[in-house]
Design an enzyme around this catalytic site. Structure first.
Site, PDB file in Angstrom:
ATOM      1  N   GLU A 163      17.806 -44.842  -4.701  1.00 30.86           N
ATOM      2  CA  GLU A 163      18.445 -43.552  -4.402  1.00 30.86           C
ATOM      3  C   GLU A 163      17.672 -42.323  -4.873  1.00 30.86           C
ATOM      4  O   GLU A 163      18.133 -41.577  -5.753  1.00 30.86           O
ATOM      5  CB  GLU A 163      19.860 -43.512  -5.003  1.00 30.86           C
ATOM      6  CG  GLU A 163      20.799 -44.545  -4.430  1.00 30.86           C
ATOM      7  CD  GLU A 163      22.236 -44.350  -4.895  1.00 30.86           C
ATOM      8  OE1 GLU A 163      22.478 -43.554  -5.818  1.00 30.86           O
ATOM      9  OE2 GLU A 163      23.132 -44.981  -4.307  1.00 30.86           O
ATOM     10  N   GLU A 373      24.279 -51.687  -2.013  1.00 36.80           N
ATOM     11  CA  GLU A 373      25.463 -51.301  -2.788  1.00 36.80           C
ATOM     12  C   GLU A 373      26.571 -50.895  -1.824  1.00 36.80           C
ATOM     13  O   GLU A 373      26.312 -50.211  -0.836  1.00 36.80           O
ATOM     14  CB  GLU A 373      25.194 -50.090  -3.706  1.00 36.80           C
ATOM     15  CG  GLU A 373      24.422 -50.398  -4.955  1.00 36.80           C
ATOM     16  CD  GLU A 373      24.190 -49.165  -5.830  1.00 36.80           C
ATOM     17  OE1 GLU A 373      25.042 -48.256  -5.864  1.00 36.80           O
ATOM     18  OE2 GLU A 373      23.128 -49.117  -6.473  1.00 36.80           O
TER      19      GLU A 373
END
Ligand code: BGP
Length: 468
Positions: A163, A373
């Site tokens: 991320e 995720e």
């Protein structure tokens, strides 16, 4: 339809959020060790000094994962545990710890899926400028080489970064993550470029080692949708997708930056230090990605922002949660009456997940995808000592259904990792916001306990999701 045999059912964690043992066995200090101790930065001053003590309890935890039937465990390596000062000496105790984790997983047939950088950077490097400093790129390259060589005989799935939009956005615009800088667009864009370059160099290096595993990067996946059919809002949503998605995905998957964003950068007078040679390295590496990892929690619902001033982003809106204008003041994300939200204001939308996957396929073709995720942050109900996390089951079930539909439509999805395998430290929300299949009792010596979702996920894996 059942999920194919080679589709991996997994769950995830990250070093700082689970390990603890922050200063044991030769580990160096990380930027998070320092940042989390600055008053007011985290929820009730929580930090990862002990976290859930996975460092000492990994055997118990991995045994539970095996009991759940988990096929793959995504975890991250703490850079300062391996190279305490960022560069230089390697800490053999750190190597040993991850060898133990990997071997323990393999002894149960659990596939280790390893992230190299899930935000905990050696503090020494942060103090020298972190991702703004080009020397960090070489340091990362060296660190990744140490990891490939130490673990690559057994680890065949690698993620370089987790991320980039979050650690750069929160680190250089919102000041909500280290290095706690607010509103510096130059640094923000420079940091993202340096990370993409580090990724490109690291995957080239990995390929040159001929370890025959696969490697990619994990991005936030938060597709933006206009709240209605008004042209100005449709333009605003396009803008959001360019800035928040294309800026991150294009250099990885197309090997070049989106012109739309480059033009904005120039208009704003932002100067990125990028040489032709660096841009060529990014270009060259783009067809070496074996997959892209997507962390999906929620979409962004977008409308034109009518305020002129530039504004801060915080943890919540960095992943698209409603209520705030974009950092460049162009659009705002909003809460809509007909949508559902978690207690933390994150929209729940498996429909937008599927729609976003279609958009991604449209732009990038058949790249292999892992959902690295996805999960529900909640305060789990406890009834007569049992953790009945039914909302989590519903959340994961409906998102797995979207995954199934995507596969049926020909989207190349090869695995799903729930966030998180076990309750852990939420970066800014302490232990209050739970995500796991396994409960950790902070009032009782961090004892582990299986939640309702534990048994449910086990059944899903056993039946390969046939009932979904
Ligand atoms: C992602 C991170 C994870 C995890 C998750 C949930 O952005 O990769 O590490 O923290 O978000 O976030 P939060 O704990 O803030 O709800």
């Amino acid at each position: 339809m059942k999920f194919a045999k080679d589709f991996l059912f997994g769950a995830a964690s990250a070093s700082y959020q689970v390990e603890g043992a922050w200063n044991e066995d030769g580990k160096g200090i990380s930027n998070w060790d320092v940042f989390s101790k600055i008053p007011g930065k985290t929820f009730e001053g929580t930090n990862g000094d002990i976290a859930i003590d996975h460092y000492h309890r990994y055997k118990e935890d991995i045994k539970l994962m095996a009991e759940m039937g988990l096929e793959s465990y995504r975890f991250s390596i703490s850079w300062p545990r391996i190279i305490p000062n960022g560069v230089g000496e390697v800490n053999q105790k750190g190597i040993e710890f991850y060898n133990n984790i990997i071997n323990e997983c393999l002894s149960y047939g659990i596939v280790p899926f390893v992230t190299l950088y899930h935000w905990d950077m050696p503090q020494v490097l942060e103090e020298k400028g972190g991702w703004i400093n080009k020397e960090t790129i070489d340091a990362f390259l060296n660190y990744s080489e140490v990891c490939y060589k130490a673990f690559g005989d057994r680890v065949k799935h690698w993620i370089t970064f987790n991320e980039t939009v979050v650690f750069c956005g929160l680190g250089y615009l919102a000041g909500a993550h280290p290095p706690a800088i607010v509103g510096d667009l130059n640094k923000y864009f420079q940091a993202t470029h340096n990370v993409f370059l580090a990724h490109a160099k690291s995957i080239e290096l990995y390929k040159s080692l001929k370890q025959y595993g696969e490697i990619g990067i994990t991005h936030v996946f938060s597709p933006a949708f206009s709240i209605d059919n008004k042209e100005e809002n449709i333009i605003a949503a396009k803008h959001a997708n360019e800035i928040d998605t294309n800026w991150y995905y294009d250099p990885i998957l197309k090997g070049e930056y989106p012109k739309y964003v480059v033009d904005i950068i120039e208009q704003k007078g932002i100067k990125i230090d990028w040489t032709d040679e660096e841009l060529q390295i990014i270009k060259r590496a783009s067809d070496k990605n074996d997959f892209i990892g997507l962390n999906y929690y929620q979409p962004q619902r977008v409308m034109k922002n009518n305020m002129d001033e530039e504004v801060e982003r915080n943890r919540e809106n960095s992943t698209g949660a409603p209520g705030n204008p974009s950092f460049d003041g162009f659009y705002r994300t909003v809460k809509m009456n007909d949508k559902k939200y978690t207690k933390w204001g994150w929209e729940i939308s498996p429909e937008a997940f599927l729609e976003g996957l279609r958009m991604l396929k449209g732009r990038y073709g058949d790249i292999k995808i892992y959902i690295t995720e996805n999960g529900l942050g909640d305060e789990d109900p406890i009834i007569e000592d049992e953790i009945v996390d039914i909302p989590r089951i519903k959340f994961i079930e409906t998102h797995l259904k979207a995954v199934k539909n995507a596969i049926e439509e020909g989207i190349n999805l090869k695995g799903y990792y729930a966030w998180s395998v076990i309750d852990l430290l939420s970066w800014l929300n302490g232990y209050k916001k739970q995500y796991g299949f396994i409960y950790v009792d902070h009032k009782n010596d961090l004892a582990r306990k299986k939640k309702a979702s534990f048994y449910w996920y086990k059944h899903i894996i056993e039946t390969r999701g046939e009932d979904i």
